[in-house]
Enzyme design. Sequence first.
Site, PDB file in Angstrom:
ATOM      1  N   ASP A 102      10.283   5.457   2.409  1.00  0.00           N
ATOM      2  CA  ASP A 102       8.913   5.145   2.050  1.00  0.00           C
ATOM      3  C   ASP A 102       8.753   5.493   0.568  1.00  0.00           C
ATOM      4  OD1 ASP A 102       6.065   4.799   2.229  1.00  0.00           O
ATOM      5  OD2 ASP A 102       6.226   5.302   4.358  1.00  0.00           O
ATOM      6  N   ASP A 204       4.465   1.664  -0.403  1.00  0.00           N
ATOM      7  CA  ASP A 204       3.108   2.024  -0.003  1.00  0.00           C
ATOM      8  C   ASP A 204       2.072   1.266  -0.843  1.00  0.00           C
ATOM      9  OD1 ASP A 204       1.662   3.999   1.706  1.00  0.00           O
ATOM     10  OD2 ASP A 204       0.912   4.746  -0.207  1.00  0.00           O
ATOM     11  N   GLU A 267       3.719  -2.762   1.897  1.00  0.00           N
ATOM     12  CA  GLU A 267       2.555  -2.508   2.752  1.00  0.00           C
ATOM     13  C   GLU A 267       1.355  -3.209   2.119  1.00  0.00           C
ATOM     14  OE1 GLU A 267      -0.433   0.894   4.506  1.00  0.00           O
ATOM     15  OE2 GLU A 267       0.233   0.895   2.426  1.00  0.00           O
ATOM     16  N   HIS A 328       1.564   4.248  11.631  1.00  0.00           N
ATOM     17  CA  HIS A 328       0.962   5.577  11.625  1.00  0.00           C
ATOM     18  C   HIS A 328      -0.488   5.573  11.139  1.00  0.00           C
ATOM     19  CE1 HIS A 328       2.187   4.647   7.621  1.00  0.00           C
ATOM     20  NE2 HIS A 328       1.547   5.700   7.145  1.00  0.00           N
ATOM     21  N   ASP A 329      -1.013   4.390  10.810  1.00  0.00           N
ATOM     22  CA  ASP A 329      -2.391   4.310  10.320  1.00  0.00           C
ATOM     23  C   ASP A 329      -3.339   3.625  11.302  1.00  0.00           C
ATOM     24  OD1 ASP A 329      -1.758   5.465   7.823  1.00  0.00           O
ATOM     25  OD2 ASP A 329      -1.122   3.516   7.023  1.00  0.00           O
TER      26      ASP A 329
END
Length: 531
Positions: A102, A204, A267, A328-329
């Site tokens: 990430d 990200d 992302e 995870h969001d």
Amino acid sequence: MTTAGDAVWWQRGVIYQIYPRSFQDSNGDGIGDLEGIRRRLPYLRWLGVDAIWISPFYPSPMADFGYDVADYCNIDRIFGSLADFDHLMADAHIAGLKVILDFVPNHTSDRHPWFEESRHSIDNPKRNWYIWRDPKPDGGPPNNWYSHFGGPAWTFDPNTGQYYCHLFLREQPDLNWRNADVRAAMHGVLRFWLDRGVDGFRVDVMSHLIKDEALRDNPPNPAWREGRPDIERLLQIHSGDRPEVHDVVAELRALTEEYDDRVLIGEIYLPIERLMAYYGRDLRGAHLPFNFHLLLAQWDARNIERLIAEYDAAVPPGGWPNWVLGNHDQHRIASRIGAAQTRVAALLLLTLRGTPTLYYGDELGMPDGTIPPEAVHDPWEKNEPGRGFGRDPERTPMQWTADPGAGFSEGRPWLPLAEGWQTRNVASEMDAPRSLLRLYRALIALRRETPALSIGSFRLVPAEGNLLAYDRAAADDTLRIVLNLGAEPADAPTAPGGTVIFSSSGARTDEHVGASTALAGGEGLIVRLGG
Ligand code: GLC
């Protein structure tokens, strides 16, 4: 058209996302770590995934649980050391698994030495590494932007009398990607990890890297309604998705391609037509701009069909599609659509055209955890409490066994275990032939051995009501996938001469079908059409 021979690993394969705090703890502190992940590689091999993407594990004050990076080229002590990382990566590669990191380039931690220097004085050489502006004449922030986690996107720093920009927490100041020195430093970070052998990056908030040069106000969002987060009050047209961002992404892509066989994933939460721009001019952008539309869509067959059609038609020629069911969001798929639909969702994810990304624990059907107020960790929940925005529920520990701590930790897990862990865990689902875990494993194996599923063409088949139907084909193999997204039985369009090769219930394999086939509620089939 892509053939099995020329497809690369990130096109053929399945990506598995690991949230490292929650996967496996190896030292009893209640927080997962790199050594824990390494010990679980045999499981990932058994499951059959091709790559792991690990959410951030860099040194961090953990204001946003690792998405606030204080040093891009090291490992937080909670997660281990660089030696642990090298050990994990070497063993992953031996197991045939790719490792995707990430990369968090939009912002650093406010404790990163770059920001500490930057905030020191207006003439500091690193001042312009971040986005500093004078207050408005009334003393207020330079513009009306919101932070994603509530409140303004600007914090006043009394030391130098200016505001700095942070699209996320105030502890996450945004880097100034218009500054060539920032770009060079971040390219150095990528090289550091590429030289260590990592197979790619998930970038990200890729679309936010460049902001409007004049930092204009964002206009109001007419669709905003009470109950939605602050960030949605405005249309984020000046705080992100600026045309110049594509040059930044193309540079990241070019750098990645100096190394063999690496992948760049972005992302990006944008509508389909905006998302497509991230494949880049002449496909010089991200290999995989994450497609989150299944994550956000209402679970309704016609709605999902429309979105698949729109996405499939929009992917540029030569671009590779991808699908994501959980991360995870966002709240867990099992909680969003209900347990009865999780088998259909697995079939959908693994039979659509495009690289699937699977979020840890979704293969077990893990639901959102229940987080009592005293156990809340997520800063978003703390900033806008009680409104359902918190992300702790989807980050609860992986459920391995029925032992105390679910086999995740011998200590006290950092978040409570989700309800039902005593029976919904890897050990028990491995032993149950009809479990969701077994279904995922069988589907992943089928996808691997069936070019029609991994790299074949895609065509929607007209269907009604709660049914979704489509064909995947490669060479002379055509598969018809029929899914019942409703609770009631329904007759799905199949074709005489077809044979069921896979069924969500596990019960119908080898059945011959006719022009239509009865499906139970929540049932899905893969049918090989007769030739
Ligand atoms: C991304 C991450 C999210 C994080 C945010 C800020 O959206 O997925 O977890 O909070 O960026 O880095």
